[in-house]
Design a protein around this motif. Structure first.
Motif, PDB file in Angstrom:
ATOM      1  N   LEU A 114      40.680  29.114  39.127  1.00  9.50           N
ATOM      2  CA  LEU A 114      40.341  30.104  38.103  1.00  9.50           C
ATOM      3  C   LEU A 114      41.328  30.131  36.942  1.00  9.50           C
ATOM      4  N   ARG A 115      42.397  29.329  37.026  1.00  2.00           N
ATOM      5  CA  ARG A 115      43.260  29.155  35.860  1.00  2.00           C
ATOM      6  C   ARG A 115      42.472  28.588  34.676  1.00  2.00           C
ATOM      7  N   LEU A 116      41.414  27.837  35.000  1.00  2.00           N
ATOM      8  CA  LEU A 116      40.565  27.273  33.953  1.00  2.00           C
ATOM      9  C   LEU A 116      40.010  28.360  33.054  1.00  2.00           C
ATOM     10  N   VAL A 117      39.593  29.474  33.671  1.00  2.00           N
ATOM     11  CA  VAL A 117      39.052  30.606  32.900  1.00  2.00           C
ATOM     12  C   VAL A 117      40.176  31.493  32.392  1.00  2.00           C
ATOM     13  N   ASP A 118      41.116  31.809  33.266  1.00  2.00           N
ATOM     14  CA  ASP A 118      42.194  32.740  32.920  1.00  2.00           C
ATOM     15  C   ASP A 118      43.095  32.216  31.805  1.00  2.00           C
ATOM     16  N   ILE A 119      43.348  30.918  31.818  1.00  2.00           N
ATOM     17  CA  ILE A 119      44.377  30.368  30.925  1.00  2.00           C
ATOM     18  C   ILE A 119      43.832  29.339  29.935  1.00  2.00           C
ATOM     19  N   TRP A 120      43.161  28.301  30.456  1.00  2.00           N
ATOM     20  CA  TRP A 120      42.910  27.142  29.616  1.00  2.00           C
ATOM     21  C   TRP A 120      41.721  27.277  28.665  1.00  2.00           C
ATOM     22  N   LEU A 121      40.587  27.810  29.113  1.00  2.00           N
ATOM     23  CA  LEU A 121      39.398  27.857  28.249  1.00  2.00           C
ATOM     24  C   LEU A 121      39.569  28.785  27.050  1.00  2.00           C
ATOM     25  N   GLY A 127      43.207  35.887  31.007  1.00  2.00           N
ATOM     26  CA  GLY A 127      44.239  36.239  31.976  1.00  2.00           C
ATOM     27  C   GLY A 127      45.078  37.419  31.519  1.00  2.00           C
ATOM     28  N   ILE A 128      45.466  37.417  30.251  1.00  2.00           N
ATOM     29  CA  ILE A 128      46.288  38.506  29.712  1.00  2.00           C
ATOM     30  C   ILE A 128      45.535  39.823  29.748  1.00  2.00           C
ATOM     31  N   LEU A 129      44.279  39.815  29.330  1.00  2.00           N
ATOM     32  CA  LEU A 129      43.481  41.045  29.290  1.00  2.00           C
ATOM     33  C   LEU A 129      43.241  41.610  30.688  1.00  2.00           C
ATOM     34  N   THR A 130      42.916  40.731  31.627  1.00  2.00           N
ATOM     35  CA  THR A 130      42.664  41.225  32.982  1.00  2.00           C
ATOM     36  C   THR A 130      43.940  41.760  33.627  1.00  2.00           C
ATOM     37  N   ILE A 131      45.071  41.147  33.335  1.00  2.00           N
ATOM     38  CA  ILE A 131      46.343  41.656  33.859  1.00  2.00           C
ATOM     39  C   ILE A 131      46.661  43.022  33.253  1.00  2.00           C
ATOM     40  N   LEU A 132      46.450  43.147  31.954  1.00  2.00           N
ATOM     41  CA  LEU A 132      46.762  44.402  31.264  1.00  2.00           C
ATOM     42  C   LEU A 132      45.910  45.566  31.762  1.00  2.00           C
ATOM     43  N   SER A 134      44.197  45.679  34.679  1.00  2.00           N
ATOM     44  CA  SER A 134      44.089  45.770  36.137  1.00  2.00           C
ATOM     45  C   SER A 134      45.161  46.708  36.677  1.00  2.00           C
ATOM     46  N   GLU A 135      44.781  47.536  37.622  1.00  2.40           N
ATOM     47  CA  GLU A 135      45.722  48.503  38.194  1.00  2.40           C
ATOM     48  C   GLU A 135      46.892  47.801  38.879  1.00  2.40           C
ATOM     49  N   LYS A 136      46.609  46.651  39.503  1.00  5.92           N
ATOM     50  CA  LYS A 136      47.648  45.918  40.225  1.00  5.92           C
ATOM     51  C   LYS A 136      48.122  44.687  39.453  1.00  5.92           C
ATOM     52  N   ARG A 137      47.860  44.657  38.152  1.00  8.76           N
ATOM     53  CA  ARG A 137      48.313  43.569  37.276  1.00  8.76           C
ATOM     54  C   ARG A 137      47.828  42.201  37.784  1.00  8.76           C
ATOM     55  N   GLN A 138      46.534  42.137  38.111  1.00  8.31           N
ATOM     56  CA  GLN A 138      45.951  40.888  38.614  1.00  8.31           C
ATOM     57  C   GLN A 138      45.137  40.202  37.522  1.00  8.31           C
ATOM     58  N   ARG A 139      45.260  38.872  37.461  1.00 15.68           N
ATOM     59  CA  ARG A 139      44.330  38.119  36.638  1.00 15.68           C
ATOM     60  C   ARG A 139      43.097  37.834  37.486  1.00 15.68           C
ATOM     61  N   LEU A 140      42.081  37.189  36.915  1.00 20.08           N
ATOM     62  CA  LEU A 140      40.854  36.929  37.657  1.00 20.08           C
ATOM     63  C   LEU A 140      41.122  36.153  38.940  1.00 20.08           C
ATOM     64  N   GLY A 141      42.008  35.169  38.848  1.00 23.84           N
ATOM     65  CA  GLY A 141      42.336  34.365  40.028  1.00 23.84           C
ATOM     66  C   GLY A 141      42.920  35.209  41.141  1.00 23.84           C
ATOM     67  N   ASP A 142      43.791  36.160  40.796  1.00 22.56           N
ATOM     68  CA  ASP A 142      44.381  37.046  41.799  1.00 22.56           C
ATOM     69  C   ASP A 142      43.319  37.941  42.431  1.00 22.56           C
ATOM     70  N   ALA A 143      42.449  38.510  41.591  1.00 21.27           N
ATOM     71  CA  ALA A 143      41.412  39.408  42.091  1.00 21.27           C
ATOM     72  C   ALA A 143      40.476  38.675  43.051  1.00 21.27           C
ATOM     73  N   ALA A 144      40.117  37.443  42.701  1.00 24.61           N
ATOM     74  CA  ALA A 144      39.218  36.661  43.547  1.00 24.61           C
ATOM     75  C   ALA A 144      39.881  36.247  44.855  1.00 24.61           C
ATOM     76  N   ALA A 145      41.171  35.963  44.808  1.00 26.78           N
ATOM     77  CA  ALA A 145      41.896  35.496  46.002  1.00 26.78           C
ATOM     78  C   ALA A 145      42.475  36.639  46.825  1.00 26.78           C
ATOM     79  N   GLY A 146      42.434  37.864  46.292  1.00 25.52           N
ATOM     80  CA  GLY A 146      43.015  39.007  46.996  1.00 25.52           C
ATOM     81  C   GLY A 146      44.519  38.972  47.021  1.00 25.52           C
ATOM     82  N   THR A 147      45.104  38.459  45.929  1.00 26.15           N
ATOM     83  CA  THR A 147      46.562  38.328  45.859  1.00 26.15           C
ATOM     84  C   THR A 147      47.127  39.149  44.705  1.00 26.15           C
ATOM     85  N   VAL A 148      48.440  39.275  44.695  1.00 23.40           N
ATOM     86  CA  VAL A 148      49.142  39.960  43.618  1.00 23.40           C
ATOM     87  C   VAL A 148      50.527  39.324  43.501  1.00 23.40           C
ATOM     88  N   VAL A 149      51.098  39.347  42.307  1.00 26.06           N
ATOM     89  CA  VAL A 149      52.423  38.773  42.087  1.00 26.06           C
ATOM     90  C   VAL A 149      53.451  39.901  42.123  1.00 26.06           C
TER      91      VAL A 149
END
Length: 241
Positions: A114-121, A127-132, A134-149
């Motif tokens: 999902l970096r393809l959508v979040d970053i490259w395309l 990625g920046i908008l979804t992080i901003l 998102s309550e848990k500062r997740q990009r699309l890739g994080d939300a889809a994977a159930g992860t957080v940094v």
């Protein structure tokens, strides 16, 4: 920065700080700079190959093969170094699962794809908008994977908690330490440190016998070493859960 509380499968609450978007961007550019240096190196190797082979297709094929690991840099680094790239290591951050379980390689794969959508395309805008927003500062890739940094910077001394400092290469000895509770570990740690500081060997022996009666380890370790191992093993298993 937002705070995040993760409850592990051992019912241990771990508090983390979610990293800011600024830190994530800095980490990204550190990794990008490393890839830039690698690209320069590959280009130099390509020129050297050009002197050895007159066949331009052979040259291009070898250069592409050498550059191939860079294409999966983020994915490979996260899998090998437990949720970290060089940029994340330097800024002391890591990718973890929201439910407290271990991050599987498939979770890293989802984030990477999902970096393809979040970053490259869209030049990072998605990625920046979804992080901003998102309550848990997740990009699309994080939300889809159930992860957080999260940040791994320690703000509280380990000695003030029930946990012990454990190296990444640590190998536990007693797998049944999870029979103990947080309350047990806190009492063991406090008593152990007080007795060790005052050289109270009688208390250390009594404490060791009590813990051993619960865990049934029948260990030959000396009292101090045994209790220290129990504390570290408990920390290891609760962190890995």
């Amino acid at each position: 920065m937002n705070n995040l509380q993760i409850n592990t499968t051992q019912n241990v609450n771990l508090n983390y700080t979610i990293v800011s978007i600024g830190e994530r961007i800095v980490a990204f550019f550190i990794d990008a700079f490393i890839l830039y240096l690698y690209a320069i190196l590959v280009n130099l190797i390509g020129d050297a190959i050009g002197y050895l082979y007159d066949d331009r297709w052979t040259q291009r094929g070898l250069v592409a093969l050498i550059f191939l690991p860079a294409m999966g840099y983020s994915l490979l680094m996260h899998i090998i170094f437990n949720g970290r790239t060089v940029g994340k290591m330097l800024l002391k951050m890591r990718v973890v699962k929201l439910d407290g379980s271990s991050v599987h390689w498939s979770n890293y794969l989802v984030r990477w794809m999902l970096r393809l959508v979040d970053i490259w395309l869209f030049v990072g805008s998605i990625g920046i908008l979804t992080i901003l927003f998102s309550e848990k500062r997740q990009r699309l890739g994080d939300a889809a994977a159930g992860t957080v940094v999260i940040s791994t910077k320690s703000k509280t001394k380990v000695s003030h908690t029930i946990l012990e400092e454990v190296e990444d290469t640590y190998i536990p000895q007693f797998s049944n330490v999870t029979l103990l509770t947080d309350k047990d570990i806190r009492l063991i740690k406090e008593t152990f440190h007080i007795a060790k500081k005052s050289n109270d060997f009688k208390t250390l022996k009594a404490l060791r016998d009590k813990v051993d009666s619960i865990l049934q380890t029948n260990s030959v370790l000396y009292d101090k070493q045994y209790l220290d191992t129990v504390l570290k093993d408990y920390n290891y298993y609760t962190q890995q859960a």
